[in-house]
Design an enzyme around this catalytic site. Structure first.
Site, mmCIF file in Angstrom:
data_model
loop_
_atom_site.group_PDB
_atom_site.id
_atom_site.type_symbol
_atom_site.label_atom_id
_atom_site.label_comp_id
_atom_site.label_asym_id
_atom_site.label_seq_id
_atom_site.Cartn_x
_atom_site.Cartn_y
_atom_site.Cartn_z
ATOM 1 N N GLY A 10 -45.452 12.591 -9.290
ATOM 2 C CA GLY A 10 -44.729 13.355 -10.294
ATOM 3 C C GLY A 10 -43.347 12.788 -10.542
ATOM 4 O O GLY A 10 -42.836 11.969 -9.777
ATOM 5 N N GLY A 12 -39.279 13.650 -12.474
ATOM 6 C CA GLY A 12 -38.311 14.519 -13.099
ATOM 7 C C GLY A 12 -37.232 13.675 -13.735
ATOM 8 O O GLY A 12 -37.334 12.443 -13.762
ATOM 9 N N THR A 14 -34.222 13.098 -12.670
ATOM 10 C CA THR A 14 -33.505 12.287 -11.681
ATOM 11 C C THR A 14 -34.279 12.120 -10.384
ATOM 12 O O THR A 14 -33.783 11.476 -9.453
ATOM 13 C CB THR A 14 -32.142 12.921 -11.344
ATOM 14 O OG1 THR A 14 -32.346 14.235 -10.790
ATOM 15 C CG2 THR A 14 -31.275 13.036 -12.594
ATOM 16 N N ALA A 15 -35.478 12.682 -10.281
ATOM 17 C CA ALA A 15 -36.225 12.655 -9.018
ATOM 18 C C ALA A 15 -37.671 12.254 -9.260
ATOM 19 O O ALA A 15 -38.201 12.403 -10.359
ATOM 20 C CB ALA A 15 -36.179 14.025 -8.337
ATOM 21 N N VAL A 17 -41.606 12.479 -7.158
ATOM 22 C CA VAL A 17 -42.333 13.115 -6.064
ATOM 23 C C VAL A 17 -43.441 12.176 -5.607
ATOM 24 O O VAL A 17 -44.232 11.687 -6.419
ATOM 25 C CB VAL A 17 -42.934 14.466 -6.488
ATOM 26 C CG1 VAL A 17 -43.636 15.133 -5.302
ATOM 27 C CG2 VAL A 17 -41.857 15.370 -7.044
ATOM 28 N N LYS A 32 -39.955 14.826 -2.475
ATOM 29 C CA LYS A 32 -39.223 14.733 -3.741
ATOM 30 C C LYS A 32 -37.927 13.988 -3.468
ATOM 31 O O LYS A 32 -37.124 14.411 -2.632
ATOM 32 C CB LYS A 32 -38.946 16.135 -4.285
ATOM 33 C CG LYS A 32 -38.403 16.176 -5.705
ATOM 34 C CD LYS A 32 -38.295 17.631 -6.163
ATOM 35 C CE LYS A 32 -37.833 17.748 -7.605
ATOM 36 N NZ LYS A 32 -37.701 19.169 -8.014
ATOM 37 N N ASP A 124 -36.851 28.734 -13.961
ATOM 38 C CA ASP A 124 -37.655 27.713 -14.659
ATOM 39 C C ASP A 124 -39.143 27.908 -14.366
ATOM 40 O O ASP A 124 -39.868 26.951 -14.105
ATOM 41 C CB ASP A 124 -37.206 26.317 -14.242
ATOM 42 C CG ASP A 124 -37.669 25.240 -15.228
ATOM 43 O OD1 ASP A 124 -37.981 25.584 -16.390
ATOM 44 O OD2 ASP A 124 -37.717 24.059 -14.845
#
Length: 333
Positions: A10, A12, A14-15, A17, A32, A124
């Site tokens: 996965g 994001g 800035t990250a 997983v 993560k 969220d």
């Protein structure tokens, strides 16, 4: 815990997983990771997650800092969810079946009740932040989470409550609105709003409308949605009240096919940031390779196609809504 990083599951803003393996126990975990200098939100998420203990919230497995080449990386270690996200499942199937949606919703509400009892607003909630495990679903990604009453707003615009889209407030009722949007997404495999456009943000914020209820769901489901999707925050039911709604009765049914045969295995690797590291465990790496072989195309989405607004202090309604509308790469699931 010493661990071996496997394939990326996965992304994001800035990250990333990764699936990973504990070198001592062989347990499969999810990690993560973000560059240390850009990991403020991830560190906050780790702090929040470390204080939680609920079967409906993804489990905390620790955190550490590693060197990835010349870069310091902060890692949040979590329970691994082999089934991917509810958003992926619903999109692939065109919506999960009624009993499964009811059971998953019950588990999400129990997770929300727990968070709210701890004074935490998720901020969220949506299908891509709900992960499928062997026993059902668990709430994940607390990167936008905050203490109730904190002067910050975050989340994904298509799942924001009207008061959040206007920049007025974000509290427990806002999570309940997002729950209703998530149930629509779960039931249809589609966004709760038909058009992913800037005009939709204005519509959410100022029109007084609510998302259209799916025609195919039961009347009880529609009534449940009506308790979540009320424009006035004070009129929405709380998580505790929702657990007593007839829609959630008998929701703890036997595990559905989504939890086992369809989702056996793990998630496949997706093109993403590559993180180099010292991986000395041959057996652990082999396990990760095998995990990749038996998996389909499930993944943890973690926001790779949407914009999450984090750490934004309250602003006036017009300015906040305008900021949402002018994001250059504003996208929606």
């Amino acid at each position: 815990m010493e661990w071996t990083r496997g394939h990326i599951i996965g992304h994001g803003a800035t990250a990333a997983v990764s699936a990973a393996t504990s070198r001592k126990s062989g347990e499969i975990i999810a990690v993560k990771s973000a560059e240390l200098q850009r990991s403020k939100a991830l560190q906050r998420e780790a702090e929040i997650l470390s204080g939680l203990d609920c079967p409906y919230i993804i489990g905390f497995r620790g955190c550490d800092v590693t060197r990835e080449g010349d870069t310091a990386v902060f890692n949040l270690k979590m329970e691994y969810a082999p089934g991917g996200t509810v958003a992926d499942a619903a999109r692939r199937l065109g919506g999960v079946d009624g009993p499964t949606a009811r059971r998953y919703t019950c588990q999400i509400v129990k997770g929300l009740k727990y968070l709210h009892s701890k004074g935490i607003v998720h901020c969220d909630l949506k299908g891509s932040n709900i992960l499928i495990c062997d026993g059902g679903v668990k709430i994940a990604d607390l990167g936008c989470a905050k203490a109730a009453g904190a002067a910050a707003i975050g989340g994904t615009p298509m799942y924001m409550a009207p008061e959040v889209a206007r920049g007025e407030d974000q509290g427990f009722p806002s999570d309940v609105w997002s729950l209703g949007c998530t149930l629509i997404q779960m039931s249809t495999g589609k966004s709760p709003w038909p058009d992913a456009a800037a005009a939709t943000v204005r519509r959410i914020a100022f029109s007084g409308e609510v998302p259209e209820f799916p025609e195919a769901v039961s009347e009880l489901c529609k009534d449940f949605l009506s308790k979540c999707l009320r424009v006035v925050p004070a009129e929405r039911w709380t998580a505790t009240e929702l657990l007593r709604h007839p829609f959630l009765e008998e929701s703890e049914s036997p595990t559905s096919v989504l939890d086992r045969s369809v989702w056996a295995g793990g998630e496949s690797c997706e093109d993403s940031v590559h993180m180099d590291g010292e991986y000395s465990s041959e057996s652990a790496m082999q396990r990760m390779k095998e995990l990749g072989k038996i998996s389909g195309d499930e993944k943890w989405e973690w926001g790779h196609s949407w914009i999450t607004v984090r750490e934004v202090n309250f602003v006036n309604s017009e300015k906040w809504t305008q900021e949402l509308l002018t994001l250059d790469n504003f996208q929606f699931l």
